[in-house]
Structure formats: structure tokens, C-alpha cells
Design a protein around this motif. Structure first.
Motif, PDB file in Angstrom:
ATOM      1  N   SER A  76       0.827  -1.205   0.000  1.00  0.00           N
ATOM      2  CA  SER A  76       0.000   0.000   0.000  1.00  0.00           C
ATOM      3  C   SER A  76       0.864   1.257   0.000  1.00  0.00           C
ATOM      4  O   SER A  76       2.065   1.211   0.255  1.00  0.00           O
ATOM      5  N   GLN A 103       0.383   5.708   0.871  1.00  0.00           N
ATOM      6  CA  GLN A 103      -0.463   6.794   1.344  1.00  0.00           C
ATOM      7  C   GLN A 103       0.271   8.107   1.099  1.00  0.00           C
ATOM      8  O   GLN A 103       1.476   8.224   1.352  1.00  0.00           O
ATOM      9  N   ILE A 120      -5.605  13.371   2.216  1.00  0.00           N
ATOM     10  CA  ILE A 120      -4.869  12.110   2.303  1.00  0.00           C
ATOM     11  C   ILE A 120      -5.480  11.096   1.335  1.00  0.00           C
ATOM     12  O   ILE A 120      -6.697  10.898   1.298  1.00  0.00           O
ATOM     13  N   HIS A 121      -4.611  10.463   0.532  1.00  0.00           N
ATOM     14  CA  HIS A 121      -5.040   9.425  -0.400  1.00  0.00           C
ATOM     15  C   HIS A 121      -4.361   8.115  -0.013  1.00  0.00           C
ATOM     16  O   HIS A 121      -3.145   8.080   0.186  1.00  0.00           O
ATOM     17  N   SER A 122      -5.140   7.061   0.069  1.00  0.00           N
ATOM     18  CA  SER A 122      -4.606   5.732   0.389  1.00  0.00           C
ATOM     19  C   SER A 122      -4.924   4.777  -0.755  1.00  0.00           C
ATOM     20  O   SER A 122      -6.050   4.768  -1.272  1.00  0.00           O
TER      21      SER A 122
END
Length: 243
Positions: free
Chosen positions: A188, A190, A198-200
Motif C-alpha cells: 500500500s 499513502q 490524504i489518499h490511500s
């Protein structure tokens, strides 16, 4: 009523031998973060002669012995006796510069340029106000030398602050999202974009993930005149968190 106890001072005589021994120990334990000459790296520049934790011998001894909670500065009290710590301190004191840089800029003008023309407050916080995309600058005058501050304004990608790497994620629909890398592993990623959102992502759900050796901060060389850069530098040097 108990009287206040006097602050401890280095009991060694700070002889050349003490300083040399302290230098050797510093290079083993401290230089990986603070640099061979203590001029900074991932850790603060110790040649400034002022320190975030306090400027007394006792303050510095306790930091070396116990570390600083919430930071990467670990304590060495279990690995070093008191005299070893005092010798490291003797070395740190010996490299502290007495020749402060001659500042030609104006602090008040520098603050105005920082807030307005430079747009710096959009990414950096000072005393709780400003953006979060870049490092907090509340005490930057204590942690970076004049030379490093100057470099940060004109060559921001030369020494990127730890935790502020740049990353670009290309989503499956082809949209590229670029920002400050918050976390990354084999599965993953982030990031924080320029709007501080915030983008995950899961790595197997995006087209690509690219880590860039480039700062999100633009170079101000050409954007600001030489005198304006001097003014901003004077303002940054003044930020020591004293308020």
C-alpha cells in the motif's frame, strides 16, 4: 522552603584530550544522524550553538542520556557512562560556531514576503498557523544552519527533510496524484496532496507508484530577488520557538 538546585555543568575540564575522545565517540554513535562534523543530516545541525531541547550543559546531557520522546533521538545512558556523555558534550561545545552569519536582510520584510509573495505559509506551519505539506518551521532557526536555510530556498531538492519525500500515484483511470509520501510498503501507499487531502491506495489497484528524488517545494531563485531572499533568510533565522 527548598532552594532551587543549581543546574549541572560539565565536570570535565574540556581539555583537548576530552574533546578528541568525545569526537571519536560522536562519530560512532551520533554522526549517522548529525553528520561527521556535527553540521546536520537527518538530525539537527549542532554547530549552531543553540538547541531545541535547551542550551545548558544539563539539558544536553539529559538528551544524550535519555533521548527525546517522539523523535528518532534515542538515549545512550545504558551504553555510556557519565564521563563518556560529558566528553561528547565537550566535543559538541567545541564545534559550536562563535561567528554568527552576517544577516543583511530585514526580518519584518522577510515575514511579509514569506506570507504573501512567497506563499510559504500555504505549506509550512509556524506557531500553529499554516499548512502541513512541508516541515514545521516554528524552530527552524535552531535546527538548520544559515547555509542550509539558504540552500533550502534555492536548491530545495538537494537535502529533502526526512518524511517529506515526493511520490506520484497513477490511478487505473490514468489520473496522476502527486504529493508528500506519508507511508509506503510492498502492499500500500499513502500520500498527502497539495490540498492536504490524504489518499490511500493498494498497490495492486493502481497503474504505477513513482518515488521522486525531488522536493515539492519550488526553488525561489528567480522567483524572488536576491534582497528578498536575504529578507526571508533573516526571518527564518529568527524562528527559534521562543514564543
Amino acid at each position: 522552603m527548598c532552594s532551587a538546585q543549581p543546574s549541572r555543568t560539565n565536570p570535565l575540564n574540556n581539555s583537548a584530550a576530552d574533546i578528541d575522545t568525545g569526537r571519536a565517540t560522536f562519530r560512532i554513535y551520533c554522526a549517522p544522524c548529525h553528520g561527521i562534523g556535527a553540521a546536520g543530516g537527518s538530525g539537527p545541525d549542532l554547530t549552531l550553538g543553540v538547541y531545541e531541547v535547551g542550551d545548558s550543559d544539563e539539558d544536553l546531557f539529559e538528551v544524550i542520556q535519555d533521548g527525546v520522546n517522539g523523535t528518532e533521538m534515542s538515549g545512550f545512558g545504558e551504553r555510556m557512562n557519565d564521563n563518556t556523555i560529558w566528553r561528547i558534550l565537550a566535543y559538541v561545545r567545541s564545534v559550536a560556531r562563535r561567528d554568527a552569519p552576517v544577516l543583511t536582510g530585514d526580518v519584518t520584510r522577510g515575514e511579509s514576503i514569506y506570507q504573501e509573495k512567497g506563499g510559504c505559509a500555504g505549506c509550512h506551519r509556524i506557531a500553529g498557523t499554516g499548512g502541513r505539506l512541508g516541515p514545521n518551521l516554528s524552530r527552524i532557526g535552531r535546527t538548520l544552519s544559515f547555509a542550509r536555510l539558504q540552500e533550502a530556498l534555492v536548491e530545495p531538492s538537494k537535502n529533502i527533510a526526512k518524511g517529506f519525500d515526493t511520490i506520484t500515484v497513477v490511478e487505473r483511470d490514468g489520473e496522476a496524484v502527486r504529493g508528500r509520501q506519508m507511508s509506503i510498503d510492498n502492499f500500500s501507499v499513502q500520500l498527502m496532496d497539495s490540498r492536504e487531502e490524504i489518499h490511500s491506495y493498494l498497490r495492486d489497484e493502481v497503474r504505477s507508484v513513482e518515488q521522486e528524488p525531488k522536493s515539492l517545494m519550488p526553488s525561489y531563485e528567480g522567483m524572488l530577488s536576491g534582497s528578498e531572499i536575504d529578507d526571508v533568510l533573516a526571518y527564518l533565522v529568527s524562528l527559534r520557538g521562543d514564543q
